[in-house]
Design a protein around this motif. Sequence first.
Motif, PDB file in Angstrom:
ATOM      1  N   VAL A 117       6.009  14.764   4.280  1.00 29.36           N
ATOM      2  CA  VAL A 117       4.830  13.909   4.470  1.00 29.36           C
ATOM      3  C   VAL A 117       4.929  12.147   4.468  1.00 29.36           C
ATOM      4  O   VAL A 117       5.225  11.783   3.596  1.00 29.36           O
ATOM      5  N   ALA A 118       4.309  11.662   5.509  1.00 30.58           N
ATOM      6  CA  ALA A 118       4.643  10.313   5.674  1.00 30.58           C
ATOM      7  C   ALA A 118       3.328   9.629   4.859  1.00 30.58           C
ATOM      8  O   ALA A 118       2.460  10.280   4.574  1.00 30.58           O
ATOM      9  N   PRO A 119       3.876   8.712   4.120  1.00 28.94           N
ATOM     10  CA  PRO A 119       3.023   7.944   2.959  1.00 28.94           C
ATOM     11  C   PRO A 119       1.636   7.531   3.902  1.00 28.94           C
ATOM     12  O   PRO A 119       1.948   7.130   5.035  1.00 28.94           O
ATOM     13  N   GLU A 120       0.550   7.604   3.247  1.00 35.40           N
ATOM     14  CA  GLU A 120      -0.570   7.039   3.760  1.00 35.40           C
ATOM     15  C   GLU A 120      -0.575   5.393   4.187  1.00 35.40           C
ATOM     16  O   GLU A 120      -0.136   4.883   3.281  1.00 35.40           O
ATOM     17  N   PRO A 121      -1.279   5.166   5.187  1.00 33.53           N
ATOM     18  CA  PRO A 121      -1.230   3.719   5.491  1.00 33.53           C
ATOM     19  C   PRO A 121      -1.893   3.017   4.320  1.00 33.53           C
ATOM     20  O   PRO A 121      -2.983   3.591   3.736  1.00 33.53           O
ATOM     21  N   PRO A 122      -1.612   1.956   3.986  1.00 34.63           N
ATOM     22  CA  PRO A 122      -2.327   0.961   2.941  1.00 34.63           C
ATOM     23  C   PRO A 122      -3.724   0.882   3.419  1.00 34.63           C
ATOM     24  O   PRO A 122      -4.150   0.662   4.460  1.00 34.63           O
ATOM     25  N   TYR A 123      -4.654   0.597   2.255  1.00 36.44           N
ATOM     26  CA  TYR A 123      -5.755   0.349   2.600  1.00 36.44           C
ATOM     27  C   TYR A 123      -6.520  -1.110   1.758  1.00 36.44           C
ATOM     28  O   TYR A 123      -6.103  -0.987   0.608  1.00 36.44           O
ATOM     29  N   THR A 124      -7.131  -1.724   2.416  1.00 37.93           N
ATOM     30  CA  THR A 124      -7.660  -3.047   1.978  1.00 37.93           C
ATOM     31  C   THR A 124      -9.224  -3.102   1.860  1.00 37.93           C
ATOM     32  O   THR A 124      -9.550  -2.975   2.930  1.00 37.93           O
ATOM     33  N   ARG A 125      -9.734  -3.203   0.603  1.00 44.74           N
ATOM     34  CA  ARG A 125     -10.939  -3.103   0.611  1.00 44.74           C
ATOM     35  C   ARG A 125     -11.739  -4.586   0.791  1.00 44.74           C
ATOM     36  O   ARG A 125     -11.087  -5.598   0.243  1.00 44.74           O
ATOM     37  N   ASN A 126     -12.687  -4.811   1.374  1.00 42.41           N
ATOM     38  CA  ASN A 126     -13.396  -5.915   1.542  1.00 42.41           C
ATOM     39  C   ASN A 126     -14.517  -6.274   0.396  1.00 42.41           C
ATOM     40  O   ASN A 126     -15.085  -5.544   0.083  1.00 42.41           O
ATOM     41  N   PHE A 175     -11.012 -10.466  -8.545  1.00 39.25           N
ATOM     42  CA  PHE A 175     -10.636  -9.597  -7.288  1.00 39.25           C
ATOM     43  C   PHE A 175      -9.434 -10.360  -6.654  1.00 39.25           C
ATOM     44  O   PHE A 175      -8.678  -9.518  -5.959  1.00 39.25           O
ATOM     45  N   ALA A 176      -9.592 -11.488  -6.720  1.00 40.96           N
ATOM     46  CA  ALA A 176      -8.298 -12.202  -5.871  1.00 40.96           C
ATOM     47  C   ALA A 176      -7.082 -11.986  -6.557  1.00 40.96           C
ATOM     48  O   ALA A 176      -6.344 -11.794  -5.749  1.00 40.96           O
ATOM     49  N   ALA A 177      -7.197 -12.101  -7.829  1.00 39.92           N
ATOM     50  CA  ALA A 177      -5.751 -11.959  -8.603  1.00 39.92           C
ATOM     51  C   ALA A 177      -5.366 -10.406  -8.516  1.00 39.92           C
ATOM     52  O   ALA A 177      -4.310  -9.914  -8.107  1.00 39.92           O
ATOM     53  N   ALA A 178      -6.413  -9.461  -8.605  1.00 44.91           N
ATOM     54  CA  ALA A 178      -6.094  -7.938  -8.429  1.00 44.91           C
ATOM     55  C   ALA A 178      -5.707  -7.354  -7.318  1.00 44.91           C
ATOM     56  O   ALA A 178      -4.938  -6.492  -7.044  1.00 44.91           O
ATOM     57  N   ALA A 179      -6.105  -8.408  -6.102  1.00 42.49           N
ATOM     58  CA  ALA A 179      -5.596  -7.888  -4.818  1.00 42.49           C
ATOM     59  C   ALA A 179      -4.218  -7.853  -4.798  1.00 42.49           C
ATOM     60  O   ALA A 179      -3.670  -7.088  -4.093  1.00 42.49           O
ATOM     61  N   GLY A 180      -3.548  -8.847  -5.483  1.00 41.76           N
ATOM     62  CA  GLY A 180      -1.886  -8.506  -5.402  1.00 41.76           C
ATOM     63  C   GLY A 180      -1.404  -7.623  -6.142  1.00 41.76           C
ATOM     64  O   GLY A 180      -0.412  -7.009  -5.967  1.00 41.76           O
ATOM     65  N   PHE A 181      -2.079  -7.608  -7.385  1.00 40.70           N
ATOM     66  CA  PHE A 181      -1.460  -6.495  -8.514  1.00 40.70           C
ATOM     67  C   PHE A 181      -1.754  -5.108  -8.029  1.00 40.70           C
ATOM     68  O   PHE A 181      -0.989  -4.259  -8.395  1.00 40.70           O
ATOM     69  N   GLY A 182      -2.697  -5.079  -7.243  1.00 41.56           N
ATOM     70  CA  GLY A 182      -3.016  -3.446  -6.535  1.00 41.56           C
ATOM     71  C   GLY A 182      -2.642  -3.270  -5.243  1.00 41.56           C
ATOM     72  O   GLY A 182      -2.823  -2.340  -4.679  1.00 41.56           O
ATOM     73  N   GLU A 183      -1.579  -4.085  -4.700  1.00 44.95           N
ATOM     74  CA  GLU A 183      -1.177  -4.100  -3.393  1.00 44.95           C
ATOM     75  C   GLU A 183      -0.642  -2.642  -3.226  1.00 44.95           C
ATOM     76  O   GLU A 183       0.022  -1.996  -3.852  1.00 44.95           O
ATOM     77  N   SER A 184      -0.450  -2.071  -1.814  1.00 42.21           N
ATOM     78  CA  SER A 184       0.040  -1.001  -1.607  1.00 42.21           C
ATOM     79  C   SER A 184       0.640  -1.308  -0.188  1.00 42.21           C
ATOM     80  O   SER A 184       0.512  -1.414   0.783  1.00 42.21           O
ATOM     81  N   ARG A 185       2.263  -0.874  -0.396  1.00 40.77           N
ATOM     82  CA  ARG A 185       3.051  -1.462   0.647  1.00 40.77           C
ATOM     83  C   ARG A 185       2.991  -2.515   1.153  1.00 40.77           C
ATOM     84  O   ARG A 185       3.085  -2.607   2.440  1.00 40.77           O
ATOM     85  N   GLY A 186       2.860  -3.482   0.829  1.00 42.40           N
ATOM     86  CA  GLY A 186       2.830  -4.690   1.143  1.00 42.40           C
ATOM     87  C   GLY A 186       1.480  -5.464   1.495  1.00 42.40           C
ATOM     88  O   GLY A 186       1.105  -6.624   1.912  1.00 42.40           O
ATOM     89  N   SER A 187       0.405  -4.641   1.475  1.00 39.74           N
ATOM     90  CA  SER A 187      -0.998  -5.014   1.827  1.00 39.74           C
ATOM     91  C   SER A 187      -1.731  -5.124   0.525  1.00 39.74           C
ATOM     92  O   SER A 187      -1.618  -4.015  -0.365  1.00 39.74           O
TER      93      SER A 187
END
Length: 372
Positions: free
Chosen positions: A26-35, A56-68
């Motif tokens: 199963v291919a990994p699901e594409p990353p999802y970025t919340r607005n 939220f700006a700091a968590a954006a990087g710490f919670g990244e998924s496959r580079g997103s």
Amino acid sequence: MTLRLLAISLLALETLTAFASGEKPVAPEPPYTRNVAIVVYEGMEILDFAGPSEVFAAAAGFGESRGSDAFRVYTVGATKQPVVSQGFVKITPEFSIDDAPKADVLVIPGGSSGAMSDDPRFMAWVKATAAHADPTLTVCTGAFVIAKAGLLDGKEATTWYGAIGRLREAVPTARIEDGRRFIDIGSVVTTAGVSAGIDGSLHVVARLLGRQVADRTARYMEYHWTPEAYLATHYTQLNPSLDAPGRAVQQARILEDEGRPREAAAAYRVIVAANPGDAYAWYRLGASLQVSGDLAGAVTAARHASQFASMRSSALYNLACAYALQGKKDDALAAIEQAIHAGYKGKGRLESDSDLAAIREDERFKKLVESL
């Protein structure tokens, strides 16, 4: 083998078994970025706005998924005209209510919130946005905005201690509590005053991305975050929005954070063996190998990661670092040039990264930096 690494290995073993049986993994699901839409208006409190923005700006990087990034944080005003916070800080909204992207998380700061609640167009936008946001977070007197929108009728909520009485009068059917740092009723999270917006935002991060991401965010901010025990039991440790391969990558990242690069590299090897198309895992494998001292392995992994468009510029940068540490100056410079052509823009990092010390005085390097 540690328990974490064992768990990652068992996960990948299931996928490798599928390979052996002829099944396609199963291919990994594409990353999802919340607005994340941060509302700004004339007379809002600075920390009501800045605290959640920082979280939220700091968590954006710490919670990244496959580079997103996990979050895209932006500001929204009634118009794009600058607003003044507390009489001396001017903020220019990135978007107006007419062109703002659809928000997954809506943040309403407190302050002179009548600037919002007395504006029919602004209130219409709030109602429409809150209808699909998960959640809407208010800080301090921002609760009065959603109260006027009818979102607190018959619900439990809180606000700044000095406004508890007024909110009770505004929403007589609601249960307005004091002495609470924040209250989560699902689609709406209300917080007490000013700094309480940070606690409420960290709670939302933990709810959406897991306790581990919230803890990393609080640690980065050097903020003493101690959620109530009854709330902490509801947080997952890993990001609940990730699929199984994504959680495996997050577990490997935890090993990196704990200063165990060799174990992290072993975990990433298991992941890329199971899913050779996971560009981010290849990228992190290269980074882990470099930290552990396996520069040849780091070069191989970085080259592999650079074949994927999503990781190309970052992987080429890491490749340059590995080459520079090996003393291969020409190869390092070529990799940096390729990274810049691929979109790399980290001028400050190029100028300060100790991994590039071997080429920093080279005139070719200086020209590449100047090109940014």
